[in-house]
Design an enzyme around this catalytic site. Structure first.
Site, PDB file in Angstrom:
ATOM      1  N   TRP A  24      -5.286  -5.221  -0.226  1.00 46.50           N
ATOM      2  CA  TRP A  24      -5.799  -4.995   1.137  1.00 46.50           C
ATOM      3  C   TRP A  24      -6.565  -3.689   1.226  1.00 46.50           C
ATOM      4  CZ3 TRP A  24      -3.058  -2.315   5.638  1.00 46.50           C
ATOM      5  CH2 TRP A  24      -2.203  -1.304   5.200  1.00 46.50           C
ATOM      6  N   ASP A  25      -6.389  -2.827   0.235  1.00 46.34           N
ATOM      7  CA  ASP A  25      -7.133  -1.569   0.170  1.00 46.34           C
ATOM      8  C   ASP A  25      -8.627  -1.830   0.398  1.00 46.34           C
ATOM      9  OD1 ASP A  25      -4.713  -1.635  -1.334  1.00 46.34           O
ATOM     10  OD2 ASP A  25      -5.222   0.247  -2.323  1.00 46.34           O
ATOM     11  N   GLU A  70       6.071  -0.115   2.285  1.00 42.04           N
ATOM     12  CA  GLU A  70       6.784  -0.850   1.235  1.00 42.04           C
ATOM     13  C   GLU A  70       8.132  -0.236   0.860  1.00 42.04           C
ATOM     14  OE1 GLU A  70       3.824  -0.928  -1.835  1.00 42.04           O
ATOM     15  OE2 GLU A  70       2.862  -2.736  -1.027  1.00 42.04           O
ATOM     16  N   LYS A  72       6.813   4.819   3.734  1.00 43.35           N
ATOM     17  CA  LYS A  72       5.927   5.163   2.629  1.00 43.35           C
ATOM     18  C   LYS A  72       4.517   5.480   3.142  1.00 43.35           C
ATOM     19  CE  LYS A  72       4.210   3.099  -1.699  1.00 43.35           C
ATOM     20  NZ  LYS A  72       4.138   1.873  -2.498  1.00 43.35           N
ATOM     21  N   GLN A  73       4.126   4.785   4.192  1.00 40.72           N
ATOM     22  CA  GLN A  73       2.778   4.974   4.747  1.00 40.72           C
ATOM     23  C   GLN A  73       2.774   4.444   6.174  1.00 40.72           C
ATOM     24  OE1 GLN A  73       1.918   2.141   1.566  1.00 40.72           O
ATOM     25  NE2 GLN A  73       0.080   1.614   2.719  1.00 40.72           N
TER      26      GLN A  73
END
Ligand code: BGC
Length: 717
Positions: free
Chosen positions: A330-331, A470, A583-584
């Site tokens: 998806w980046d 994640e 994580k993000q």
């Protein structure tokens, strides 16, 4: 002008692999890491060509390291020049972002005590993407004698120890050396051919050496103090993805390149680069570090961008290293694509067509998972089938089960979102009609089939997933996933209405092909109305990242400072799941993408809650740039700037210690978004993009161009 150069003036073997990634060059067809001509112990030299995958047991498929065209050695009176031999008296390496040319100059004293200046330069032509060049100029300071150049294409390459090539043929024809090889599992042929010319020096001799796997051209000349000899090596490369006859194509193209000569090829490539920068450059005045970091990011994106191929896309590590095996995440759509949609829409179109051409793989994946429609692979390669490895090896050597390929679903909505965003920006109705609509409608079909009706709770749910964060897997009702799924369904309905107006025929075809009956569309509406979006139990503005998140143990990241690793590695893969640590950005990522659907108060409340709980320094590299964009949009400019620098240092300073495996493509694209949508405050209105700048202290100017529906808008803020 200095912000157009990435330079080093000392060579440190400790940073060998990091710098190889940093000094990657390319042209959208291939990427070549900045390994030295002539090699170095411990190097991870690689050239990766878009779409050239080979299969590997267990890990599915990976981009193949192709024969090394940097095979180029210089001998001074029989002694081989290499950076770890003799004495390096002076050294400089420079990547010129304006032209994509990498140079290295070395004053070298050979073990026998001869002193010479060596200047290497290399480029991958942006004007003729199968053509590569190396020029080496050797000037004698105090040496009289023979200089020998050995230039070949070397098939002695592997992917971290794994050999992908079978030998087919090699030889020399009319002064050109060539090597032809074939991938072992996918049976893709590839040929590289090279040519070597000398100018300057005296008593020149040319020979060919048929070394197994590495046909080599040799040229020698005699040199005296003050004299310079120049060796030009031209290389061409073609694979079965380009032509049915890679060898003919490589030799033919090499003859053409040789006729033009190195200088003319450089001129053409430089001109192509000038046109790229004309569209894509961003200037930050008053802050050299930010200016260079951003321009470097755009350079790395531009060298990875497929200009003539719509069956490939930009991988998480671009073509700059073997990390993530050349797979697309998806980046690409969420982080990288906007830069292209707004500045080089033909490239964005190619990248989205890759998703169109891989719909078959996405449909297979949906079926295998008991769903309908198209379910995109978390990691995608040539066919669109899922290529996420099921097992990975943690830093401590433990085997770790990777679930993303099975349950990290949001990629499917992310692709649909990118298609829609591209359309909105470019107004490319033909693309939407012919390709985009099918993606958005078939991904909607997937979501409606994946959402389960829970009668006892009077709602639909999407359970057992991984959201963008994640650190937590197997969660229920991840708000990012559910809300993006809803968006996908809503957009599909709007689009179908549009398509019926635009082209009744195409709409009719898709209705039939995708079985878009009234009943099905009614079901979509029902899912939209009743899909569960978790909020804080007491209501209010806080979205709950997933069901039960607020019941997890709370954490203060400050208590763990100073630290040098991620919260996951500190608390363990299981342990971290018990905490409210991310994580993000996850909820915040949603608020960033669907900003138009949320008010300021909601964004502020969620920002205040989730930011302190996000592992921005050691979690995912995808975090900081988007965090910067969101912070700037809220007017938290100082904070935004800190995140911006954190993102900007990811690769140039190897802030996460893993740049050696390849560049962080999402960070590159995220930086552009932070500059344009964050500090520039660009929003799309019906009249086009409008700025609402909030520049960090010290920035005197932020300047960029955007293309909206065929018209260029210049911003000078
Ligand atoms: C991140 C993902 C990302 C992947 C590839 C992971 O560490 O959590 O969001 O897609 O890396 O860059």
């Amino acid at each position: 002008m200095h912000n157009w150069h990435v330079t080093e003036t000392t060579f440190d073997p400790q940073t060998l692999n990091h710098k190889e990634t940093v000094f990657t060059i390319g042209n959208g067809y291939l990427g070549t890491r900045g390994a030295f001509e002539g090699g170095y112990p411990g190097e991870r030299a690689s050239t990766l060509v878009h779409g050239l995958f080979d299969d590997v047991p267990l890990v599915h498929t990976e981009l193949v390291n192709v024969p090394n065209w940097l095979d180029f050695t210089v001998f001074i009176a029989g002694e081989r020049f290499r950076m770890d031999r003799g004495t390096v008296l002076d050294y400089r390496r420079d990547l010129d972002l304006r032209t994509g040319v990498l140079t290295r100059t070395v004053r070298w004293q050979s073990p026998a005590g001869h002193t010479l200046d060596l200047a290497f330069e290399r480029f991958a032509s942006l004007a003729a993407e199968h053509v590569l060049g190396i020029r080496c100029r050797v000037t004698s300071v105090d040496f009289s004698g023979m200089v020998e150049f050995r230039a070949g294409v070397s098939g002695h390459v592997d992917n971290d120890g794994l050999r992908h090539w079978e030998w087919l043929d090699q030889g020399a024809i009319e002064g050109y050396a060539y090597l032809e090889v074939r991938t072992r599992a996918t049976h893709l042929d590839l040929c590289e051919a090279c040519h070597l010319t000398l100018s300057g020096g005296t008593e020149t001799v040319h020979t060919f050496q048929d070394c197994p796997w590495s046909p080599t051209l040799i040229a020698c000349a005699t040199l005296h103090p003050g004299e310079t000899v120049t060796a030009d090596k031209l290389v061409t490369i073609f694979s079965a993805r380009d032509t049915a006859e890679p060898r003919e194509a490589a030799l033919h193209s090499l003859a053409d390149a040789t006729a033009q000569g190195y200088d003319a090829l450089r001129v053409a490539s430089d001109a192509a680069w000038a046109a790229e920068w004309e569209a894509s450059n961003v200037t930050i005045e008053g802050d050299d570090e930010a200016d260079l970091a951003l321009r470097y990011s755009l350079f790395q994106l531009l060298i990875a961008a497929p200009r003539h191929d719509d069956r490939v896309s930009i991988a998480a590590k671009s073509l700059s290293g073997l990390g993530y095996r050349g797979h697309v995440f998806w980046d690409t759509e969420t982080f990288v694509l906007p830069f292209f949609s707004y500045t080089r829409s033909e490239i964005a179109r190619n990248m989205l067509l890759y998703r169109y051409h891989t719909l078959a793989g996405a449909r297979r994946k949906a079926q295998e998972n008991g769903c309908e429609g198209a379910m995109y692979a978390w990691e995608s390669a040539a066919t669109g089938d899922e290529t996420t490895p099921r097992w990975g090896i943690a830093a401590d050597g433990e085997l770790v089960r990777i679930w993303c390929g099975e349950i990290e679903l949001h990629i499917t909505a992310d692709v649909a979102y990118a298609v829609h965003q591209y359309w909105r920006v470019t107004g490319d109705d033909a693309f939407m009609r012919d390709y985009g609509a099918e993606i958005i409608l078939d991904t909607a079909r997937f979501w409606a089939s994946r959402a389960e009706w829970r009668g006892e709770r009077d709602r639909y749910e999407i359970n057992d997933v991984i959201g963008p964060d994640e650190y937590h897997d197997h969660v229920d009702n991840n708000v990012y996933t559910n809300r993006m799924a809803c968006w996908n369904l809503e957009t599909a309905l709007e689009l179908l209405a549009w398509l019926r107006q635009e082209s009744a025929e195409k709409a009719g075809d898709l209705e039939e092909q995708l079985d878009l009956t009234d009943e099905r569309l009614a079901h979509w509406r029902d899912v939209i109305a009743r899909l569960y979006i978790p909020h804080a139990p007491e209501g209010g503005l806080l979205l709950e990242q997933f069901e039960g998140f607020f019941a997890l143990k709370d954490i203060s990241l400050a208590d763990y400072e100073p630290r040098d690793r991620s919260m996951q590695s500190l608390l363990g893969i299981e342990g971290v799941q018990e905490y409210q640590v991310l994580k993000q950005p996850d909820v915040l990522m949603l608020l960033y993408l669907l900003a138009e659907h949320y008010d300021e108060e909601t964004i502020t409340a969620n920002w205040d809650y989730y930011t302190p709980r996000t592992d921005l320094t050691y979690g995912s590299s995808l975090g900081p740039a988007i965090q910067a964009a969101l912070a700037a949009q809220q007017g938290r400019v100082e904070e935004a700037y800190r995140y911006f620098l954190l993102a900007g240092r990811t690769d140039l300073q190897d802030a996460r210690g893993n740049t050696g495996e390849g560049i962080h493509a999402a960070t590159l694209g995220g930086l552009w978004q932070a500059a344009v949508f964050g500090f520039g405050g660009i929003r799309l209105t019906d009249e086009g993009p409008v700025a609402n700048p909030r520049l960090p202290a010290g920035w005197k100017r932020l300047k960029f161009r955007l293309q909206y529906r065929g018209r260029w808008y210049d911003f000078d803020l």
